[in-house]
Design a protein around this motif. Structure first.
Motif, PDB file in Angstrom:
ATOM      1  N   THR A   4      -2.749  -1.431  11.871  1.00 16.80           N
ATOM      2  CA  THR A   4      -1.762  -0.417  11.532  1.00 16.80           C
ATOM      3  C   THR A   4      -0.758  -0.931  10.509  1.00 16.80           C
ATOM      4  OG1 THR A   4      -1.970   0.489  13.742  1.00 16.80           O
ATOM      5  CG2 THR A   4      -0.048   1.168  12.486  1.00 16.80           C
ATOM      6  N   TYR A   5      -0.413  -2.182  10.608  1.00 12.33           N
ATOM      7  CA  TYR A   5       0.637  -2.728   9.760  1.00 12.33           C
ATOM      8  C   TYR A   5       0.130  -3.710   8.706  1.00 12.33           C
ATOM      9  CZ  TYR A   5       3.493  -0.595  13.291  1.00 12.33           C
ATOM     10  OH  TYR A   5       4.057   0.308  14.139  1.00 12.33           O
ATOM     11  N   THR A   6      -1.157  -3.708   8.437  1.00 12.17           N
ATOM     12  CA  THR A   6      -1.692  -4.620   7.438  1.00 12.17           C
ATOM     13  C   THR A   6      -1.316  -4.156   6.031  1.00 12.17           C
ATOM     14  OG1 THR A   6      -3.665  -5.713   6.616  1.00 12.17           O
ATOM     15  CG2 THR A   6      -3.926  -3.445   7.296  1.00 12.17           C
ATOM     16  N   THR A   7      -1.178  -5.100   5.147  1.00 14.70           N
ATOM     17  CA  THR A   7      -0.861  -4.765   3.762  1.00 14.70           C
ATOM     18  C   THR A   7      -2.061  -4.915   2.841  1.00 14.70           C
ATOM     19  OG1 THR A   7      -0.102  -7.021   3.363  1.00 14.70           O
ATOM     20  CG2 THR A   7       1.563  -5.397   3.999  1.00 14.70           C
ATOM     21  N   SER A   8      -3.192  -5.349   3.383  1.00 16.47           N
ATOM     22  CA  SER A   8      -4.378  -5.487   2.537  1.00 16.47           C
ATOM     23  C   SER A   8      -5.021  -4.118   2.320  1.00 16.47           C
ATOM     24  CB  SER A   8      -5.377  -6.462   3.171  1.00 16.47           C
ATOM     25  OG  SER A   8      -5.827  -5.943   4.400  1.00 16.47           O
ATOM     26  N   LEU A   9      -5.653  -3.974   1.175  1.00 20.28           N
ATOM     27  CA  LEU A   9      -6.277  -2.713   0.798  1.00 20.28           C
ATOM     28  C   LEU A   9      -7.672  -2.607   1.395  1.00 20.28           C
ATOM     29  CD1 LEU A   9      -4.615  -0.947  -1.023  1.00 20.28           C
ATOM     30  CD2 LEU A   9      -6.040  -1.601  -2.927  1.00 20.28           C
ATOM     31  N   HIS A  10      -7.977  -1.484   1.978  1.00 20.97           N
ATOM     32  CA  HIS A  10      -9.318  -1.205   2.472  1.00 20.97           C
ATOM     33  C   HIS A  10      -9.904  -0.162   1.524  1.00 20.97           C
ATOM     34  CE1 HIS A  10     -12.287   0.630   5.336  1.00 20.97           C
ATOM     35  NE2 HIS A  10     -12.589  -0.649   5.390  1.00 20.97           N
ATOM     36  N   LEU A  11     -10.731  -0.606   0.574  1.00 22.95           N
ATOM     37  CA  LEU A  11     -11.165   0.255  -0.517  1.00 22.95           C
ATOM     38  C   LEU A  11     -11.870   1.536  -0.088  1.00 22.95           C
ATOM     39  CD1 LEU A  11     -12.134  -2.336  -3.254  1.00 22.95           C
ATOM     40  CD2 LEU A  11     -10.029  -1.031  -2.965  1.00 22.95           C
ATOM     41  N   PRO A  12     -12.745   1.536   0.904  1.00 23.27           N
ATOM     42  CA  PRO A  12     -13.326   2.823   1.310  1.00 23.27           C
ATOM     43  C   PRO A  12     -12.261   3.828   1.760  1.00 23.27           C
ATOM     44  CG  PRO A  12     -14.637   1.030   2.179  1.00 23.27           C
ATOM     45  CD  PRO A  12     -13.405   0.414   1.584  1.00 23.27           C
ATOM     46  N   ALA A  13     -11.233   3.354   2.438  1.00 20.39           N
ATOM     47  CA  ALA A  13     -10.150   4.244   2.863  1.00 20.39           C
ATOM     48  C   ALA A  13      -9.389   4.789   1.657  1.00 20.39           C
ATOM     49  CB  ALA A  13      -9.202   3.517   3.807  1.00 20.39           C
ATOM     50  N   VAL A  14      -9.200   3.965   0.652  1.00 26.47           N
ATOM     51  CA  VAL A  14      -8.523   4.409  -0.566  1.00 26.47           C
ATOM     52  C   VAL A  14      -9.352   5.486  -1.250  1.00 26.47           C
ATOM     53  CG1 VAL A  14      -7.771   3.704  -2.875  1.00 26.47           C
ATOM     54  CG2 VAL A  14      -7.274   2.253  -0.909  1.00 26.47           C
ATOM     55  N   ASP A  15     -10.668   5.273  -1.328  1.00 25.96           N
ATOM     56  CA  ASP A  15     -11.544   6.265  -1.964  1.00 25.96           C
ATOM     57  C   ASP A  15     -11.530   7.589  -1.202  1.00 25.96           C
ATOM     58  OD1 ASP A  15     -12.378   4.735  -4.159  1.00 25.96           O
ATOM     59  OD2 ASP A  15     -13.863   3.697  -2.935  1.00 25.96           O
ATOM     60  N   TYR A  16     -11.544   7.530   0.131  1.00 26.72           N
ATOM     61  CA  TYR A  16     -11.456   8.767   0.910  1.00 26.72           C
ATOM     62  C   TYR A  16     -10.085   9.426   0.740  1.00 26.72           C
ATOM     63  CZ  TYR A  16     -15.889   8.021   3.308  1.00 26.72           C
ATOM     64  OH  TYR A  16     -17.221   7.864   3.598  1.00 26.72           O
ATOM     65  N   GLY A  17      -9.054   8.614   0.664  1.00 18.85           N
ATOM     66  CA  GLY A  17      -7.712   9.153   0.429  1.00 18.85           C
ATOM     67  C   GLY A  17      -7.603   9.846  -0.910  1.00 18.85           C
ATOM     68  N   LEU A  18      -8.190   9.244  -1.944  1.00 25.12           N
ATOM     69  CA  LEU A  18      -8.176   9.876  -3.269  1.00 25.12           C
ATOM     70  C   LEU A  18      -8.984  11.173  -3.275  1.00 25.12           C
ATOM     71  CD1 LEU A  18      -8.525   6.737  -5.554  1.00 25.12           C
ATOM     72  CD2 LEU A  18      -6.588   8.316  -5.442  1.00 25.12           C
ATOM     73  N   ALA A  75     -10.796  18.576  -8.595  1.00 27.04           N
ATOM     74  CA  ALA A  75     -11.439  18.700  -7.288  1.00 27.04           C
ATOM     75  C   ALA A  75     -12.809  18.034  -7.286  1.00 27.04           C
ATOM     76  CB  ALA A  75     -11.564  20.167  -6.897  1.00 27.04           C
ATOM     77  N   PHE A  76     -13.564  18.224  -8.366  1.00 26.66           N
ATOM     78  CA  PHE A  76     -14.893  17.632  -8.455  1.00 26.66           C
ATOM     79  C   PHE A  76     -14.864  16.194  -8.974  1.00 26.66           C
ATOM     80  CE2 PHE A  76     -16.012  22.171  -8.579  1.00 26.66           C
ATOM     81  CZ  PHE A  76     -16.877  22.192  -7.503  1.00 26.66           C
ATOM     82  N   GLY A  77     -13.727  15.766  -9.472  1.00 24.65           N
ATOM     83  CA  GLY A  77     -13.620  14.406  -9.986  1.00 24.65           C
ATOM     84  C   GLY A  77     -14.325  14.242 -11.310  1.00 24.65           C
ATOM     85  N   VAL A 121      -3.390  10.145 -12.757  1.00 28.20           N
ATOM     86  CA  VAL A 121      -3.640   9.575 -14.089  1.00 28.20           C
ATOM     87  C   VAL A 121      -3.683   8.049 -14.000  1.00 28.20           C
ATOM     88  CG1 VAL A 121      -2.628   9.218 -16.375  1.00 28.20           C
ATOM     89  CG2 VAL A 121      -2.769  11.513 -15.441  1.00 28.20           C
ATOM     90  N   ILE A 122      -2.795   7.456 -13.234  1.00 27.71           N
ATOM     91  CA  ILE A 122      -2.747   5.999 -13.118  1.00 27.71           C
ATOM     92  C   ILE A 122      -3.939   5.461 -12.328  1.00 27.71           C
ATOM     93  CG2 ILE A 122      -1.454   4.073 -12.090  1.00 27.71           C
ATOM     94  CD1 ILE A 122       1.116   5.701 -12.729  1.00 27.71           C
ATOM     95  N   VAL A 123      -4.243   6.052 -11.186  1.00 31.43           N
ATOM     96  CA  VAL A 123      -5.231   5.507 -10.250  1.00 31.43           C
ATOM     97  C   VAL A 123      -6.650   5.969 -10.567  1.00 31.43           C
ATOM     98  CG1 VAL A 123      -5.885   5.418  -7.817  1.00 31.43           C
ATOM     99  CG2 VAL A 123      -3.498   5.265  -8.455  1.00 31.43           C
ATOM    100  N   GLY A 124      -6.803   7.193 -11.049  1.00 35.77           N
ATOM    101  CA  GLY A 124      -8.132   7.725 -11.316  1.00 35.77           C
ATOM    102  C   GLY A 124      -8.667   8.511 -10.140  1.00 35.77           C
ATOM    103  N   SER A 125      -9.964   8.785 -10.169  1.00 36.24           N
ATOM    104  CA  SER A 125     -10.550   9.701  -9.200  1.00 36.24           C
ATOM    105  C   SER A 125     -11.134   9.028  -7.967  1.00 36.24           C
ATOM    106  CB  SER A 125     -11.640  10.521  -9.868  1.00 36.24           C
ATOM    107  OG  SER A 125     -12.625   9.659 -10.414  1.00 36.24           O
ATOM    108  N   GLY A 126     -11.393   7.747  -8.023  1.00 41.78           N
ATOM    109  CA  GLY A 126     -11.998   7.060  -6.896  1.00 41.78           C
ATOM    110  C   GLY A 126     -13.517   7.132  -6.926  1.00 41.78           C
ATOM    111  N   LYS A 127     -14.117   6.564  -5.895  1.00 38.27           N
ATOM    112  CA  LYS A 127     -15.572   6.441  -5.835  1.00 38.27           C
ATOM    113  C   LYS A 127     -16.266   7.777  -5.579  1.00 38.27           C
ATOM    114  CE  LYS A 127     -19.164   3.972  -3.304  1.00 38.27           C
ATOM    115  NZ  LYS A 127     -19.427   3.015  -2.227  1.00 38.27           N
ATOM    116  N   TYR A 128     -15.635   8.650  -4.815  1.00 41.95           N
ATOM    117  CA  TYR A 128     -16.272   9.909  -4.429  1.00 41.95           C
ATOM    118  C   TYR A 128     -15.905  11.010  -5.424  1.00 41.95           C
ATOM    119  CZ  TYR A 128     -16.946   7.109  -0.323  1.00 41.95           C
ATOM    120  OH  TYR A 128     -17.284   6.087   0.517  1.00 41.95           O
ATOM    121  N   ALA A 129     -16.373  10.819  -6.651  1.00 36.50           N
ATOM    122  CA  ALA A 129     -16.085  11.746  -7.741  1.00 36.50           C
ATOM    123  C   ALA A 129     -17.253  11.741  -8.713  1.00 36.50           C
ATOM    124  CB  ALA A 129     -14.801  11.320  -8.456  1.00 36.50           C
TER     125      ALA A 129
END
Length: 137
Positions: A4-18, A75-77, A121-129
């Motif tokens: 819950t309190y980790t500061t490391s990035l979990h990339l699949p979660a970031v892609d789902y978030g994007l 929406a479609f990335g 614009v800064i981050v982009g669309s992520g993997k699921y795009a």
């Protein structure tokens, strides 16, 4: 509890978030763009702001392009950063020019959209795009 309190990035979660962010912001913007699209193609006389002096119909067409077409692209990335930049410009113009004299509560929504589009614009669309699949080497 540690996760819950980790500061490391979990990339699949970031892609789902994007993915979630892109679909949510596109759907919310479409709720503003579709009524304008109906106004553009409807039989009623167009009454819309014309800050560029190019005519109300031309200005409305540009806004419909941004709010409908660019939202669908996000929406479609597909061409996500370009579409987000166009919407970023549109929201900046709405906030700083169209609603410049309005109270903050009136123009706050344009500012929220502006912040989200800057992020995209800064981050982009992520993997699921579609961008990811078309640009994959």
């Amino acid at each position: 509890m540690n996760k819950t309190y980790t500061t490391s990035l979990h990339l699949p979660a970031v892609d789902y978030g994007l993915l979630f962010l892109r679909i949510a912001i596109a759907a919310l913007m479409l709720s503003h763009g579709i009524p304008k699209l109906i106004m553009l193609f409807g039989s009623q006389e167009i009454s819309f702001a014309d800050p560029f002096g190019i005519g109300q119909t031309a200005t409305l067409t540009l806004v419909v392009f941004a709010e409908v077409i660019c939202s669908l692209l996000i929406a479609f990335g597909l061409a996500t950063r370009l579409a987000a930049f166009i919407l970023l410009f549109t929201m900046a113009f709405a906030f700083f020019v169209i609603h410049a004299e309005d109270p903050f509560q009136t123009k706050e929504l344009a500012l929220i959209y502006l912040v989200v589009y800057i992020f995209i614009v800064i981050v982009g669309s992520g993997k699921y795009a579609l961008d990811h699949y078309f640009l994959k080497k």
